[in-house]
Design a protein around this motif. Structure first.
Motif, short mmCIF file in Angstrom:
data_model
loop_
_atom_site.label_atom_id
_atom_site.label_comp_id
_atom_site.label_asym_id
_atom_site.label_seq_id
_atom_site.Cartn_x
_atom_site.Cartn_y
_atom_site.Cartn_z
N VAL A 153 0.86 -1.19 0.00
CA VAL A 153 0.00 0.00 0.00
C VAL A 153 0.89 1.23 0.00
O VAL A 153 1.74 1.39 0.88
CB VAL A 153 -0.94 0.01 1.22
N ASN A 171 -4.98 5.03 8.12
CA ASN A 171 -6.17 4.32 8.55
C ASN A 171 -7.20 4.18 7.43
O ASN A 171 -8.00 3.24 7.44
CB ASN A 171 -6.81 5.02 9.75
N SER A 173 -6.38 3.80 4.26
CA SER A 173 -5.75 3.19 3.08
C SER A 173 -6.12 1.73 2.87
O SER A 173 -5.86 1.16 1.81
CB SER A 173 -4.22 3.30 3.21
N GLY A 174 -6.66 1.09 3.90
CA GLY A 174 -6.94 -0.34 3.79
C GLY A 174 -5.75 -1.21 4.13
O GLY A 174 -5.81 -2.43 3.99
N ASN A 176 -3.08 -3.21 6.51
CA ASN A 176 -3.35 -4.07 7.66
C ASN A 176 -2.73 -3.52 8.94
O ASN A 176 -2.21 -4.26 9.77
CB ASN A 176 -2.82 -5.49 7.39
#
Length: 479
Positions: A153, A171, A173-174, A176
């Motif tokens: 990401v 937060n 952005s997807g 983990n």
């Protein structure tokens, strides 16, 4: 019905035309409105539809309870216990083999976390560039990162973004990881934490700084330079001395059919015990008794006759309701095989004998003492309900009885046929009602038209008679 407030003037003014028309129309509608007429017949049929709908629902519940007694899992109930459930909890699926083993927990699973060096001044732009977050595992000494299969990401940071802005972008952005801000006396710090535990769920944050210099203590590089990391861990335990590991604190199927969850590390072995649980069988038998009694009671109430009032319930004398009740009672009397357990009474399900002057109403009762005695040989009780393992699907009591309920509930079975019969009756009733209502409406219109014409004619004759009388009076006076 139309009002004739002025009608009757020509008929003398005292003729109740409305009453005459209403009486004629009511006479035509009598097949609808009389006691036992179409209106009451429709209401009675709808009440029976509702009653048989209730019976169908109860038969379905009864069938479900029988399904639990025919299912293999219904007979493979187990209990799982831990000698210290506050440290290691346990559960087991039906069919798990009775067993006992010891567990020791060396460490719980942990998510990777990291915290940046302090950034000063607080709430000021950090610096432009790109952050890159990769999911993977850290291993070796010193630690080296191996990226997993998940796509990295990339997060673009503008020259005006503060640390709070960057945390928000992470937060959203997807990735983990979750990002938060720590404020202390020295400034602001970016804290990251993996969303999942386990060594394979680690992450690596890298920076491409817009100032062209990577790894220094200025610009966006400050989020990486000087940061500290706590690496992810798998939970580690031993089962009877054999090392086992899990990415979470839950060890599923490490022992077949058993799941144990580590809640804390242990200093002494925790004993896990899996044993047969006959209480589930007893609960399933009781569920069958309860379902049957509910249906039997509803049928008794619907077909009852009250001697004191000399009146019958809705389905008193109804052949279909009696057939349904007899079908169910005959199914109860099934004799199974040639073993020691051949009927329901042998396993403790008995017909309630009533009290005082009360006669038995067909309700069942589970004799716990007799049932527990039969369960001393659980395989025999299982064979009674399910038949032998190498038998046919109709060898056991529950299998035979479920076959009866299945036929009752089939698309072409008892309830479907009954529903069609009532549906046809309601359609015929509606058609007959419509025919009579149309006839009454036509009569009302015809009578209204005829009385109106007669009233008009009589009004004209009355006017002519009045005129002639006036002329005669005038002629007499002139003589």
């Amino acid at each position: 019905m139309a009002s004739f407030s002025s009608l009757g003037i020509g008929l003398g003014g005292n003729v109740d035309v409305n009453g005459l028309i209403k009486a004629s129309v009511d006479a035509v509608k009598l097949p609808i409105t009389k006691t036992g007429g179409l209106q009451q017949q429709a209401a009675l049929t709808k009440a029976k539809v509702s009653a048989f709908g209730q019976f169908k629902s109860m038969v379905s519940t009864l069938s479900d309870s029988l399904g639990k007694l025919t299912s293999v899992t219904g007979w493979n109930g187990v209990s799982a216990t831990s000698s210290k459930s506050d440290q290691v909890s346990v559960s087991a699926v039906g069919g798990a083999s009775p067993t006992s083993f010891s567990v020791q927990v060396q460490n719980l699973a942990k998510a990777q976390s990291s915290i940046s060096a302090s950034l000063q001044p607080a709430k000021e732009p950090v610096g432009a560039g790109t952050l890159k977050l990769e999911v993977g595992a850290w291993a070796g000494t010193p630690k080296t990162f191996t990226a997993g299969t998940a796509k990295a990401v990339n997060i673009d940071v503008s020259a005006t973004d503060t640390l709070a802005d960057i945390a928000g972008k992470i937060n959203g952005s997807g990735a983990n990881v979750t990002a938060t801000i720590l404020n202390d006396a020295s400034g602001e710090r970016l804290m990251l934490r993996s969303k999942t535990t386990g060594e394979a769920a680690g992450y690596q944050l890298s920076v491409t700084d817009a100032d062209g210099t990577q790894g220094d203590s200025t610009g966006l590089s400050r989020l990486v330079t000087g940061s500290t990391t706590e690496f992810a861990l798998n939970a580690n335990a031993t089962v009877n001395g054999i090392a086992v590991t899990s990415a979470t604190d839950v060890f599923a199927d490490t022992v077949a059919g058993v799941t144990f969850t580590a809640k804390s590390t242990t200093t002494d072995p925790i004993t896990i015990t899996v044993a047969k649980d006959n209480s589930a069988v007893k609960a399933n038998v009781q569920a069958f008794v309860t379902a049957y009694n509910a249906l039997n009671s509803a049928l008794n109430d619907a077909t009852a006759y009250d001697q004191s009032t000399k009146s019958g319930a809705l389905l008193q004398g109804d052949s279909s309701a009696i057939t349904l009740q007899n079908t169910l009672r005959m199914a109860l009397q099934s004799v199974i095989g040639n073993g020691a357990l051949r009927n329901l009474s042998d396993i403790g399900v008995v017909v309630d004998g009533g009290t005082g002057n009360t006669t038995p109403n067909g309700s069942l009762r589970l004799d716990a003492t007799k049932f527990d005695k039969a369960m001393a040989d659980p395989d025999a009780v299982k064979a009674f309900f399910r038949g032998p393992d190498d038998g046919t699907p109709t060898d056991g009591f529950a299998e035979k009885f479920k076959g009866v309920t299945t036929k009752l509930l089939d698309s072409g079975g008892f309830f479907a046929t009954k529903a069609k019969t009532y549906d046809d009756a309601l359609k015929r009733n509606a058609q007959d009602t419509e025919t009579i209502t149309d006839r009454a409406d036509r009569m009302q219109k015809n009578l209204t038209d005829r009385y109106t014409a007669l009233d008009t004619k009589m009004a004209g004759l009355n006017a002519l008679n009045s005129y002639i009388s006036q002329q005669v009076t005038t002629w007499n006076k002139s003589r």
